[in-house]
Design an enzyme around this catalytic site. Structure first.
Site, PDB file in Angstrom:
ATOM      1  N   ASN A   1      -8.587   9.699 -17.181  1.00 59.11           N
ATOM      2  CA  ASN A   1      -8.185   9.854 -18.591  1.00 59.11           C
ATOM      3  C   ASN A   1      -6.656   9.840 -18.742  1.00 59.11           C
ATOM      4  OD1 ASN A   1      -7.455  12.296 -17.528  1.00 59.11           O
ATOM      5  ND2 ASN A   1      -8.784  13.552 -18.824  1.00 59.11           N
TER       6      ASN A   1
ATOM      7  N   GLU B   1      -3.916  17.375 -19.248  1.00 59.68           N
ATOM      8  CA  GLU B   1      -4.952  16.562 -19.872  1.00 59.68           C
ATOM      9  C   GLU B   1      -4.433  15.928 -21.165  1.00 59.68           C
ATOM     10  OE1 GLU B   1      -7.231  16.014 -17.928  1.00 59.68           O
ATOM     11  OE2 GLU B   1      -8.647  17.625 -17.558  1.00 59.68           O
TER      12      GLU B   1
END
Ligand code: F6R
Length: 241
Positions: free
Chosen positions: A136, A143
């Site tokens: 990702n 993140e």
């Protein structure tokens, strides 16, 4: 940004390990920023091999790792401390007292993170930071989000990260839901950064990291701002270029 294209994972591991070897030879008391996961395993195997042949001395090297799962004991075989010990530190002559991984057992996130930031600061800067790339776009466990986090912080792992990392655990339910990770600012302060990327599964995200806009939605895109980044990637990972 320099892109070093390699034939396959073995070639990638040898070339990336050579960059680390040069760093250790040129500055024997350097600070290495280290990563876990599957991407660096081959690099560590090469470093161990060269050390055992007598070509590489880690006695003055210090290291600082990117991240650790919150709640895992250092001797848990899924902890990143355990990973570092078994894949690298136990097989080379580094002084373990000079190797640092966030304390996953510290329950107070504020304390865990500020302690780690103090350690990073006291080491006087990372000479060479090794990174892998999440599917990702994460680096460390930073993140995708709407901000670039600065210092060490406690993060809720993205569902895609839990999915990607469940291969290391007995089941998905066993994957910790949180981790302590170095922030983006700390990563960018490293003098030199090397990111290793292998396999077709990372091709799409690698293209975005290098050619897309700089956005916290793709955390690794921030590397475009650093003046000394080498991406060592195999042909499969570069297949979308
Ligand atoms: C690990 C880390 C992560 C991994 C990334 C890629 O310390 O910081 O960012 O580098 O999740 O993992 P692999 O190499 O397993 O695909």
């Amino acid at each position: 940004m320099v892109i070093c294209r390699t034939k396959d994972y073995n070639d990638l591991s040898r070339k990336a390990a050579n960059i680390i070897r040069a760093q250790v030879i040129l500055k024997p008391d350097c600070v290495l920023g280290l990563a876990t996961g599957s991407s660096p395993v081959g690099i560590y195997q090469n470093l161990v091999k060269w050390h055992q042949k007598g070509d590489l001395d880690f006695s003055k090297v210090s290291s600082i790792n990117l991240d650790e799962y919150r709640g895992l004991r250092p001797d848990n075989d899924q902890s990143y401390r355990y990973f570092m010990d078994t894949n690298l530190f136990n097989h080379i002559n580094i002084d373990k007292a000079h190797t640092f991984v966030p304390n996953g057992l510290e329950e107070d996130p504020k304390k865990a993170c500020s302690n780690y930031d103090q350690i990073i600061e006291s080491m006087g800067g990372v000479d060479l930071q090794l990174l892998g790339l999440g599917h990702n776009g994460h680096i460390g466990f930073n993140e995708p989000s709407n901000v670039f986090p600065s210092g060490t912080h406690c993060v809720d792992l993205a569902p895609s990260t839990i999915e990607a990392n469940k291969r290391f655990f007995a089941s998905e339910a066993d994957v910790p839901r949180q981790a302590y990770t170095m922030g983006i600012r700390s990563i960018l302060l490293a003098k030199k950064i090397i990111m290793v990327v292998s396999g077709e599964g990372k091709a799409e995200i690698l293209k975005k990291v290098v050619c897309g806009p700089i956005t916290p939605e793709v955390p690794a895109s921030v590397l475009q701002l650093h003046r000394d980044v080498v991406i060592v990637a195999d042909e499969a990972a570069l297949s979308k270029f």
